[in-house]
Design an enzyme around this catalytic site. Structure first.
Site, PDB file in Angstrom:
ATOM      1  N   HIS A  38       0.665  -0.961   0.378  1.00  0.00           N
ATOM      2  CA  HIS A  38      -0.102  -0.086   0.113  1.00  0.00           C
ATOM      3  C   HIS A  38       1.048   1.468   0.500  1.00  0.00           C
ATOM      4  CE1 HIS A  38      -2.623   2.815   1.993  1.00  0.00           C
ATOM      5  NE2 HIS A  38      -3.433   2.507   1.659  1.00  0.00           N
ATOM      6  N   ASP A  44       3.367  -4.777   7.569  1.00  0.00           N
ATOM      7  CA  ASP A  44       2.147  -3.820   7.679  1.00  0.00           C
ATOM      8  C   ASP A  44       0.684  -4.325   7.761  1.00  0.00           C
ATOM      9  OD1 ASP A  44      -0.478  -2.261   7.030  1.00  0.00           O
ATOM     10  OD2 ASP A  44       0.688  -1.432   5.199  1.00  0.00           O
ATOM     11  N   GLN A  74      -4.574  -5.354   6.834  1.00  0.00           N
ATOM     12  CA  GLN A  74      -5.353  -6.559   6.313  1.00  0.00           C
ATOM     13  C   GLN A  74      -5.488  -7.225   7.145  1.00  0.00           C
ATOM     14  OE1 GLN A  74      -8.221  -6.077   4.715  1.00  0.00           O
ATOM     15  NE2 GLN A  74      -6.902  -3.087   4.041  1.00  0.00           N
ATOM     16  N   LYS A  81     -11.197  -1.221  10.758  1.00  0.00           N
ATOM     17  CA  LYS A  81     -11.607  -1.643   9.371  1.00  0.00           C
ATOM     18  C   LYS A  81     -11.812  -3.238  10.351  1.00  0.00           C
ATOM     19  CE  LYS A  81      -8.033  -0.752   6.664  1.00  0.00           C
ATOM     20  NZ  LYS A  81      -7.484   0.346   5.403  1.00  0.00           N
ATOM     21  N   CYS A 111      -4.583   2.451  -3.361  1.00  0.00           N
ATOM     22  CA  CYS A 111      -3.703   2.673  -2.920  1.00  0.00           C
ATOM     23  C   CYS A 111      -2.003   2.167  -3.182  1.00  0.00           C
ATOM     24  CB  CYS A 111      -3.188   3.391  -1.215  1.00  0.00           C
ATOM     25  SG  CYS A 111      -5.146   4.627  -1.566  1.00  0.00           S
TER      26      CYS A 111
HETATM   27  N1  PLP Z   1      -2.159  -0.728   4.462  1.00  0.00           N
HETATM   28  C1  PLP Z   1      -3.039  -1.912   3.518  1.00  0.00           C
HETATM   29  C2  PLP Z   1      -2.343  -2.603   3.986  1.00  0.00           C
HETATM   30  C3  PLP Z   1      -4.216  -0.672   4.040  1.00  0.00           C
HETATM   31  O1  PLP Z   1      -4.891  -2.194   3.480  1.00  0.00           O
HETATM   32  C4  PLP Z   1      -4.620   0.081   3.844  1.00  0.00           C
HETATM   33  C5  PLP Z   1      -5.649   0.226   4.487  1.00  0.00           C
HETATM   34  O2  PLP Z   1      -6.501   0.446   3.620  1.00  0.00           O
HETATM   35  C6  PLP Z   1      -3.072   1.080   5.111  1.00  0.00           C
HETATM   36  C7  PLP Z   1      -2.262   0.878   4.864  1.00  0.00           C
HETATM   37  C8  PLP Z   1      -3.693   1.901   5.300  1.00  0.00           C
HETATM   38  O3  PLP Z   1      -4.331   2.261   6.401  1.00  0.00           O
HETATM   39  P1  PLP Z   1      -4.719   3.526   7.325  1.00  0.00           P
HETATM   40  O4  PLP Z   1      -5.569   4.532   5.842  1.00  0.00           O
HETATM   41  O5  PLP Z   1      -5.953   3.392   8.377  1.00  0.00           O
HETATM   42  O6  PLP Z   1      -3.969   4.321   8.012  1.00  0.00           O
END
Ligand code: PLP
Length: 411
Positions: free
Chosen positions: A126, A203, A206, A229, A369
């Site tokens: 992401h 990260d 998910q 989430k 993203c």
């Molecule tokens: N990393 C992953 C794999 C994600 O799916 C997301 C959000 O969709 C993020 C990072 C960023 O999360 P946040 O927008 O809650 O900071």
């Protein structure tokens, strides 16, 4: 005590948002990878906090401040237990995965990454697990290296031993891909990274939602995830880190709450976790996060995971019937989680999403993203349906029916 059967139809009733009509049709919410809906238990916890306990934390000795502090810290303990942290002081509240990743990139990275050093990430990441490392690499004169992916969106790890070397300082990798649903073999990379002395952040935006996370068993140094989430309010997230790393890190932001003593020229820092929580935090959000974890614990991750997997298998099978359907990501169910990224003939993903929306079906369209993933597959965007504990087969049936209509229009 007899285990209660996992029943998504009963679970759905806990989520008031799901009870509405959208454009006159029942809502089929399939945009869970972006954010989840919130159960009544979380909404009640937020109401109760604001109606009875609202005050600032830690600073006051009056009754409301005491209650707010207890709620805030108890929630930290609940989340710590949920991920099996050694101690709750290793749980830092943030506003989400993005902030957790940026915190480490800046507070750890600026002090530990020097010119000529390397940071290893993957093409599957992401943007929030790419851009902070690009910023850090540029500021420190370091090099960013990438784990590539194959045509099913899986990491190619044959050359891992050459990607990692004595210059690798940081490895930042996702547990589960939001763009394709790939469940990544993080443990293998964590072990290899540690062999060359690199620090690893996972990260888990998910991963924390769709897998049972045990940070001690996983063995990474940091784990970042978002509350919103996984049934908690927006603006909530966590950075978990090993105490020894957090202890020796510089603060991320300066301000109230994070200091011990302030003098004219310098200050000393508060103990963990407060060193990383400058300013008035999202107290209600933390309380809501605690309620979300209670809610999920009550249902049990085993049931949630099995349900999501069954729904995923059903959806993949049914979607394969649609002419022109192209699903991205691993073919093996073992390697994928509750996300289906797809294109359909010549239909633009935005058109797919717009047509489905008229039928009350919420899916996401765009690059998610993850522009590097899109580039890898030679597309600018995909449509994405993602499932959670309250989705039912009927949601999938309606999705498939709606996609059938898209196929007819664009076919
Ligand atoms: N990393 C992953 C794999 C994600 O799916 C997301 C959000 O969709 C993020 C990072 C960023 O999360 P946040 O927008 O809650 O900071």
């Amino acid at each position: 005590m007899m285990a209660t059967r996992f029943d998504p139809r009963v679970i759905r009733r806990d989520f008031p948002t799901l009870e509405q009509l959208i454009h006159g049709k029942p809502l089929a919410y399939l945009d869970n990878a972006a954010t989840s809906q919130k159960p009544q238990a979380v909404l009640d916890a937020l109401d109760a906090y604001y109606e009875h306990d609202n005050a600032n934390v830690h600073r006051g000795i009056h009754e409301l401040s005491r209650r707010a502090t207890i709620g805030y810290e108890e929630a930290r303990e609940k989340v710590g237990r949920w991920i099996n942290a050694k101690e709750s002081a290793e749980v830092i509240w943030t506003k989400g995965t993005t902030e957790s990743l940026n915190l480490v990139a800046m507070a750890w990275g600026l002090d530990h990454v020097a010119e000529g050093d390397e940071i290893l990430i993957s093409v599957l990441e992401h943007h929030s697990n790419i851009v902070p490392w690009q910023i850090l690499a540029r500021r420190r004169g370091a090099t960013l290296r990438y784990i590539e992916i194959d045509d099913e969106g899986r990491w190619i790890l044959e050359d891992l031993d050459t990607l990692l070397n004595e210059r690798t300082r940081m490895v930042a990798i996702s547990h589960v891909s939001n763009a394709l649903g790939t469940i990544n073999p993080v443990q293998r990379v964590i072990e290899a990274a540690h062999r060359v002395g690199a620090v690893v952040i996972v990260d888990g935006a998910q991963g924390a939602v769709h897998t049972k996370v045990d940070v001690q068993a996983l063995g990474a140094d940091f784990y970042a995830f978002s509350g919103h989430k996984m049934c908690a309010p927006t603006g909530t997230g966590v950075l978990w880190g090993k105490r020894e790393l957090l202890e020796e890190m510089s603060p991320y932001q300066g301000g109230g709450e994070m200091i011990n003593v302030v003098s004219r020229d310098e200050s000393t820092w508060a103990a963990l976790p407060h060193k990383f929580e400058a300013g008035t935090p999202n107290i209600a959000g933390a309380v809501g996060f605690g309620a979300a974890v209670d809610y999920l614990a009550d249902i049990g991750m085993d049931g949630i995971i099995a349900h999501e997997k069954a729904l995923l298998a059903y959806a993949l099978e049914r979607m394969a019937e649609i002419p022109g359907m192209n699903v991205y990501g691993p073919r093996s169910l073992e390697e994928r989680s509750a996300v289906i990224s797809f294109t359909l003939g010549d239909a633009h993903p935005h058109d797919i999403s717009t047509i489905l929306d008229t039928q009350g079906i919420a899916v996401r369209a765009g690059h998610h993203c993850a522009q590097l993933v899109m580039k890898h597959f030679g597309v600018s965007s995909t449509a994405r349906a993602s499932f959670y504990l309250y989705n039912i087969e009927e949601d999938v049936d309606r999705l498939v029916e709606g996609l059938g209509e898209v196929a007819r229009i664009f076919g």
